[in-house]
Design a protein around this motif. Structure first.
Motif: not given
Lengths: 492, 492
Positions: A313-324, A353-365
């Motif tokens: 919904n047109n959320a700001r780019l910098v905010e989207r990057l704080m999500l996986p 490709d899955l991008r991960l943020v703090k708290g996510n684990d790459h294998r779990r994702q």
């Protein structure tokens, strides 16, 4: 109390001579390009070990020619790390500069000029001679890794030259760590760090990778996302079939794959895989505050990229990057365009490709995505199906994942973080502070193995076509990068 | 009354000497291959005019060497038709044999041996010498167009040799019409037929194209589907973006395309495009009856192709072919596998082919799909979007369609149809009668321009990898094709 001490330290620190650095650079621009271009012309895919070693040798020579005590850190059959040290007697701190000299794969037919031929172009896109043309900061050098990530290596070397020429002394111990398989997933970085731990003590890793903010202002970032990739293959008939004789009788794997992928997001970038966002660490107050202060570039970017709306919904780019994230990076089934044949394809492949943020684990994702594929009725395996499996399951997906790595985020409140911010703010009052960069760099290894804080120091232009065809470096960014890195190399 | 006359005519007609033809063929197998292999080794993509003319010249020489009055029918800049005539004094009927000498595109890296090198392999897949190996009917010749559709040309030529050698006389006038751009959509066939109408009078076109029934029994077919193709391109950002820095912010065109394609079928091969089945002509009683009599091959095919279930709730293949279809023949966006890059792709392309049955119109069918795409919120255009269009529409699809053609179906009750059936049934009691073939041949032109009935006479194996890599011809099918075509060439 701590805040007062830190402010005082800042005031006492002498500022480097910015004008002097710029003047030095102006008289050495062509010389810098002459050293840079041959480096860009060595193919640098990590699996191409012969050429990778040529790259490493060239970078090593760049260091030794400047009197830096250097060596290749080696693990058998793996791109070496180029390592260098400048010890400073009496130094109270050690700064480690990270960059990587390998690059992403290329599809030469998509490039205007060959990916490993460095071509200088003026702002009108015309090729000009690096030897004779009047250089303009808006010119760009085109080549794979011109920006990502050979540019900081060149800028650091030029900074060392400028310091020597201008008599700017080092106050900290300096170390360089130039990796050779970052774009291949840094599969051996952990091993390198473990094997060479004795060399890698330091107070901060300065990660010279990624682009500056889209408003072209110098930037620092305090986190990067993790990443993992999945290749998903779904199967139709064992061999391609004539689409007239078998179409809409034989299940079409391209249609199966499309239907499967369509279940993964809401069409607006929200990932519908169960639990995808569940383990994400919420932002701190400082991070929220910094995020709000990041200059808005969304509207300009949309115009530049020809987009009316953006995901979320047109959320700001910098905010989207704080999500996986979950991104389809490639699709392929049989042929299209001039290569299209009237067939029911035998298989269809999507690279995710899955991008991960703090708290996510790459294998779990990755497991969450596999579970989602199973929920859609697929039998999930790691290799092509056997005849036995084909007889048993009507929907089969091969899911292969390359080993990934997790995100990291450094607190902006740490003393070293505050000091780096302050040092650069004196040079650049418009310095942009980004809590989390969208891209991935395998910083988690440094955090896990060395417990050293990390700060990102990007220098290249955001519009560099990183990872794509026609990657380029805007000369103005290289010149500004020399100022940025000299400032940090001269830090106490 | 008509039925009695027809049966009488059948009984009076002398049967050709099948044993004699087979004996002649056995002593000439190697000679036939020696003439065939050089023809297979001339590249035969319709747009490759230089090589197409070499093919035409070779085929023309095959005819003239046998005393057939022959010529190239020409339209400027277009693959020529190779035309030949055998006039028979006192003949009451003219039979026209159709085949095509051009072939589908190739992707050489998918082929075991180069597409235009003819390689003979034994049933174990080992390459053997066509010059010295003991020939076995289960051996196959591998090359592009080995089956589709140079095989009938070779079989017809061998049939002429057999007739001459065995003293089997022609009773009808014979014409040959070998097209050179069938696989490119027969774009000029209508023009050829209009320009050379004076040569093309006849009582029946015998269409030598397509494979025999999957049970390997000789077959006739009385209809073919029409076809049209659509390339659908959807757009993301103007240029590929780094998926870390922009993923799940910039709309992903591969995901957009997947979601769009997913709306087009129910996942079981039923097309959900509005009105897709509306104008389909229902089958006649004779067609329904013939359909029920076609030997069942579905279970064997599923086993061979590694399929558990087929579309339409496991409806029989022959029934599915009496419906129009929508098939994804190719998908492409950025790269996968070794070519995967961490990007948000700039665009994604799907190639679709629509097969048409009697009653459908190719332009109308394509329009229905375009209307469906519009219904999904897309702005549909015929070329890449301008900046202006990008600013205005968030979902843009470029839809380009190659000119297609309609289906035809010949009534199995026509006297000429009954006579051809009866003639071949005497040779093959297990003859399979197929009301409608799944594949497409541009027969509508003959029907529209010449009002001549058409009957399909396939000879090649169904498992020939037609249109795909490793296309091949099973020798047993070539040998049987010589018997089939000699039988028809000797018809009154």
């Amino acid at each position: 109390m701590r805040r007062i001490l830190w402010l005082t330290a800042g005031l006492l620190q002498a500022q480097v001579d910015i004008a002097g650095i710029n003047t030095w650079r102006q008289t050495h621009e062509r010389e810098i390009l002459r050293e840079y271009i041959p480096l860009l012309e060595i193919p640098n895919r990590a699996p191409d070990l012969a050429n990778i070693r040529r790259n490493a040798g060239y970078v090593l020579a760049m260091l030794t020619r400047r009197g830096v005590a250097s060596q290749l850190l080696e693990i058998d059959g793996v791109p070496p790390v180029v390592y260098g040290e400048i010890p400073t007697p009496g130094a109270k701190r050690t700064l480690i500069f990270y960059a990587h000299y390998d690059g992403q794969p290329v599809d030469p037919k998509e490039w205007t000029s060959p990916p490993w031929k460095a071509v200088l172009r003026n702002p009108q896109g015309q090729e000009v001679s690096a030897d004779t043309a009047q250089l303009d900061p808006e010119m760009r050098v085109y080549a794979r890794s011109a920006s990502d990530d050979k540019a900081p290596i060149m800028a650091l070397m030029a900074s060392l030259d400028a310091m020597k020429s201008l008599g700017i002394a080092h106050k900290a111990n300096i170390k360089f760590f130039f990796e050779g398989e970052e774009e291949a997933g840094s599969l051996h970085l952990e091993q390198f760090v473990q094997k060479y731990k004795h060399l890698l003590a330091g107070d901060v890793w300065l990660i010279c990778d990624g682009p500056v903010h889209q408003n072209r202002a110098p930037s620092l970032y305090f986190g990067v996302r993790g990443v993992t990739t999945l290749d998903v293959t779904v199967y139709g008939p064992k061999r391609e079939l004539h689409s007239g004789h078998y179409g809409n009788w034989a299940p079409n794997p391209a249609m199966m794959l499309s239907r499967l992928l369509a279940t993964m997001t809401d069409g607006e970038g929200k990932v519908l895989v169960a639990g995808f966002y569940d383990d994400t660490t919420p932002m701190t107050a400082a991070e929220r505050k910094a995020l709000l202060a990041v200059p808005g570039v969304d509207e300009a970017l949309k115009e530049e990229l020809g987009l009316v709306n953006t995901d979320g919904n047109n959320a700001r780019l910098v905010e989207r990057l704080m999500l996986p994230s979950l991104n389809i990076r490639g699709l392929e089934s049989a042929g299209t365009g001039a290569n299209a044949r009237n067939v029911v394809p035998a298989k269809a492949v999507a690279s995710l490709d899955l991008r991960l943020v703090k708290g996510n684990d790459h294998r779990r994702q990755a497991e969450k995505v596999k579970a989602h594929i199973r929920q859609q009725g697929y039998y999930v395996i790691a290799q092509d199906p056997t005849d036995e499996e084909r007889r048993k399951y009507s929907k089969i997906a091969k899911v292969t994942s390359r080993e990934g790595y997790n995100a990291v985020r450094t607190s902006m409140d740490l003393p070293i973080a505050r000091e780096v911010i302050q040092t650069l703010k004196r040079t650049y009052p418009d310095l942009v502070l980004v809590p989390g960069l969208g891209g991935s760099v395998p910083l988690w290894v440094f955090e896990k193995e060395l417990r050293t804080p990390l700060i990102g120091v990007p220098i290249v232009n955001h519009d560099n076509n990183q990872h794509s065809a026609n990657e380029n470096l805007r000369l103005a960014n290289l010149w500004q990068g020399i100022v940025t890195l000299t400032t940090l190399l001269a830090m106490p």
